[in-house]
Design a protein around this motif. Structure first.
Motif, PDB file in Angstrom:
ATOM      1  N   ARG A   2       3.034  -2.167   2.541  1.00 31.81           N
ATOM      2  CA  ARG A   2       1.740  -2.822   2.190  1.00 31.81           C
ATOM      3  C   ARG A   2       2.117  -4.024   0.946  1.00 31.81           C
ATOM      4  N   GLU A   3       2.878  -3.683   0.269  1.00 36.70           N
ATOM      5  CA  GLU A   3       3.354  -4.975  -0.698  1.00 36.70           C
ATOM      6  C   GLU A   3       4.303  -5.810  -0.009  1.00 36.70           C
ATOM      7  N   VAL A   4       5.202  -5.729   0.800  1.00 33.01           N
ATOM      8  CA  VAL A   4       5.689  -6.523   1.569  1.00 33.01           C
ATOM      9  C   VAL A   4       5.009  -7.505   2.138  1.00 33.01           C
ATOM     10  N   PHE A   5       4.006  -6.688   2.818  1.00 33.61           N
ATOM     11  CA  PHE A   5       2.982  -7.632   3.802  1.00 33.61           C
ATOM     12  C   PHE A   5       2.200  -8.496   2.857  1.00 33.61           C
ATOM     13  N   GLU A   6       1.574  -7.995   1.906  1.00 35.15           N
ATOM     14  CA  GLU A   6       0.756  -8.571   1.147  1.00 35.15           C
ATOM     15  C   GLU A   6       1.328 -10.007   0.101  1.00 35.15           C
ATOM     16  N   GLU A   7       2.650  -9.760  -0.037  1.00 38.35           N
ATOM     17  CA  GLU A   7       3.749 -10.876  -0.795  1.00 38.35           C
ATOM     18  C   GLU A   7       4.081 -11.905   0.251  1.00 38.35           C
ATOM     19  N   THR A   8       4.327 -11.334   1.501  1.00 37.29           N
ATOM     20  CA  THR A   8       5.229 -12.418   2.359  1.00 37.29           C
ATOM     21  C   THR A   8       4.216 -12.705   3.409  1.00 37.29           C
ATOM     22  N   PHE A  40       7.364  -5.196   7.169  1.00 38.74           N
ATOM     23  CA  PHE A  40       8.604  -4.742   6.550  1.00 38.74           C
ATOM     24  C   PHE A  40       9.382  -3.732   7.521  1.00 38.74           C
ATOM     25  N   ASN A  41      10.373  -4.358   8.269  1.00 42.43           N
ATOM     26  CA  ASN A  41      10.943  -3.318   9.445  1.00 42.43           C
ATOM     27  C   ASN A  41      11.989  -2.802   8.988  1.00 42.43           C
ATOM     28  N   SER A  42      12.175  -1.455   9.552  1.00 43.56           N
ATOM     29  CA  SER A  42      13.130  -0.272   9.410  1.00 43.56           C
ATOM     30  C   SER A  42      13.290  -0.035   7.984  1.00 43.56           C
ATOM     31  N   PRO A  43      12.531   0.193   7.327  1.00 38.69           N
ATOM     32  CA  PRO A  43      12.588   0.652   5.778  1.00 38.69           C
ATOM     33  C   PRO A  43      13.158   1.977   5.614  1.00 38.69           C
ATOM     34  N   VAL A  44      14.401   1.957   4.805  1.00 33.39           N
ATOM     35  CA  VAL A  44      15.359   3.117   4.368  1.00 33.39           C
ATOM     36  C   VAL A  44      15.277   3.012   2.847  1.00 33.39           C
ATOM     37  N   HIS A  89       7.448   3.424 -18.935  1.00 37.87           N
ATOM     38  CA  HIS A  89       8.151   4.432 -18.494  1.00 37.87           C
ATOM     39  C   HIS A  89       7.934   4.310 -16.870  1.00 37.87           C
ATOM     40  N   GLU A  90       8.924   3.888 -16.238  1.00 38.51           N
ATOM     41  CA  GLU A  90       8.748   3.519 -14.859  1.00 38.51           C
ATOM     42  C   GLU A  90       9.482   4.357 -13.788  1.00 38.51           C
ATOM     43  N   PHE A  91       9.073   4.437 -12.611  1.00 35.86           N
ATOM     44  CA  PHE A  91       9.725   5.095 -11.657  1.00 35.86           C
ATOM     45  C   PHE A  91       9.594   3.920 -10.645  1.00 35.86           C
ATOM     46  N   LEU A  92      10.834   3.333  -9.990  1.00 31.39           N
ATOM     47  CA  LEU A  92      10.657   2.298  -8.993  1.00 31.39           C
ATOM     48  C   LEU A  92      11.749   2.964  -7.865  1.00 31.39           C
ATOM     49  N   TYR A  93      10.966   3.105  -6.545  1.00 33.44           N
ATOM     50  CA  TYR A  93      11.610   3.362  -5.533  1.00 33.44           C
ATOM     51  C   TYR A  93      11.857   2.066  -4.620  1.00 33.44           C
ATOM     52  N   ILE A  94      13.292   1.750  -4.443  1.00 33.71           N
ATOM     53  CA  ILE A  94      13.679   0.632  -3.818  1.00 33.71           C
ATOM     54  C   ILE A  94      14.083   0.904  -2.081  1.00 33.71           C
ATOM     55  N   TYR A  95      13.355   0.173  -1.293  1.00 29.52           N
ATOM     56  CA  TYR A  95      13.666   0.584   0.084  1.00 29.52           C
ATOM     57  C   TYR A  95      14.237  -0.743   0.493  1.00 29.52           C
ATOM     58  N   LYS A  96      15.535  -0.545   1.519  1.00 30.88           N
ATOM     59  CA  LYS A  96      16.091  -1.768   2.227  1.00 30.88           C
ATOM     60  C   LYS A  96      15.525  -1.625   3.379  1.00 30.88           C
ATOM     61  N   GLY A  97      15.321  -3.040   3.964  1.00 28.20           N
ATOM     62  CA  GLY A  97      14.774  -3.342   5.276  1.00 28.20           C
ATOM     63  C   GLY A  97      14.960  -4.879   5.500  1.00 28.20           C
ATOM     64  N   GLU A  98      14.228  -4.986   6.727  1.00 31.29           N
ATOM     65  CA  GLU A  98      14.129  -6.517   7.194  1.00 31.29           C
ATOM     66  C   GLU A  98      12.585  -7.117   7.430  1.00 31.29           C
ATOM     67  N   ILE A  99      12.631  -8.371   7.389  1.00 32.46           N
ATOM     68  CA  ILE A  99      11.303  -9.116   7.655  1.00 32.46           C
ATOM     69  C   ILE A  99      11.935 -10.272   8.642  1.00 32.46           C
ATOM     70  N   GLN A 100      10.779 -10.772   8.989  1.00 29.96           N
ATOM     71  CA  GLN A 100      11.175 -11.979   9.852  1.00 29.96           C
ATOM     72  C   GLN A 100      11.631 -13.112   9.002  1.00 29.96           C
TER      73      GLN A 100
END
Length: 152
Positions: A56-62, A66-70, A89-100
């Motif tokens: 959702r975030e990647v689509f909203e911002e770009t 977001f393809n092939s997120p891991v 105090h924050e928990f940040l989950y980072i996903y690798k992936g691709e976009i056009q």
């Protein structure tokens, strides 16, 4: 749906997601009005999985899917925000992936004040939280857990 932010007497607890998107030795970043730079992403919504949240975030911002997120890394981030005068105090989950790939991205949400652009990986030290620069050197073989202690 509301953001997953919890206010307690000591400060705020956030659950966030971010995207690690690389292209030609560059990384896609968000630059905020105060000049801070971070990965594309944001707060998770209540009842949303981290995977749903980053898509959702990647689509909203770009405006791109977001393809092939891991899942790539989890960061526990402790910091003090001067503007709000609060501890976080924050928990940040980072996903690798691709976009056009595009030279510039227009946000689907025009109310957002951040600018999405490509930054050379050589400038990775500019990213917040500071611990993100360690991700450039790490292998992709397993999920990495990092702790950023700007304050505690």
């Amino acid at each position: 749906m509301k953001d997953l932010t919890l206010e307690v007497a000591e400060g705020k607890l956030n659950i966030r997601v971010a995207a690690w998107i690389e292209h030609e030795n560059q990384i896609l970043v968000s630059t905020f009005p105060d000049g801070s730079i971070s990965l594309v992403g944001g707060r998770l919504k209540f009842s949303e999985t981290t995977l749903e949240g980053i898509q959702r975030e990647v689509f909203e911002e770009t405006g791109e899917h977001f393809n092939s997120p891991v899942l790539f890394a989890i960061v526990e981030n402790f910091f003090y925000d001067i503007a709000s005068e609060q501890q976080f105090h924050e928990f940040l989950y980072i996903y690798k992936g691709e976009i056009q790939q595009q030279s510039a991205y227009l946000e689907a949400n025009s109310a957002a004040a951040e600018v999405i652009s490509w930054m050379p990986k050589s400038k990775i030290k500019m990213l917040k939280p500071d611990v993100l620069q360690e991700l450039v050197l790490l292998p992709n073989e397993s999920i990495v857990h990092l702790v950023n202690l700007e304050s505690r």
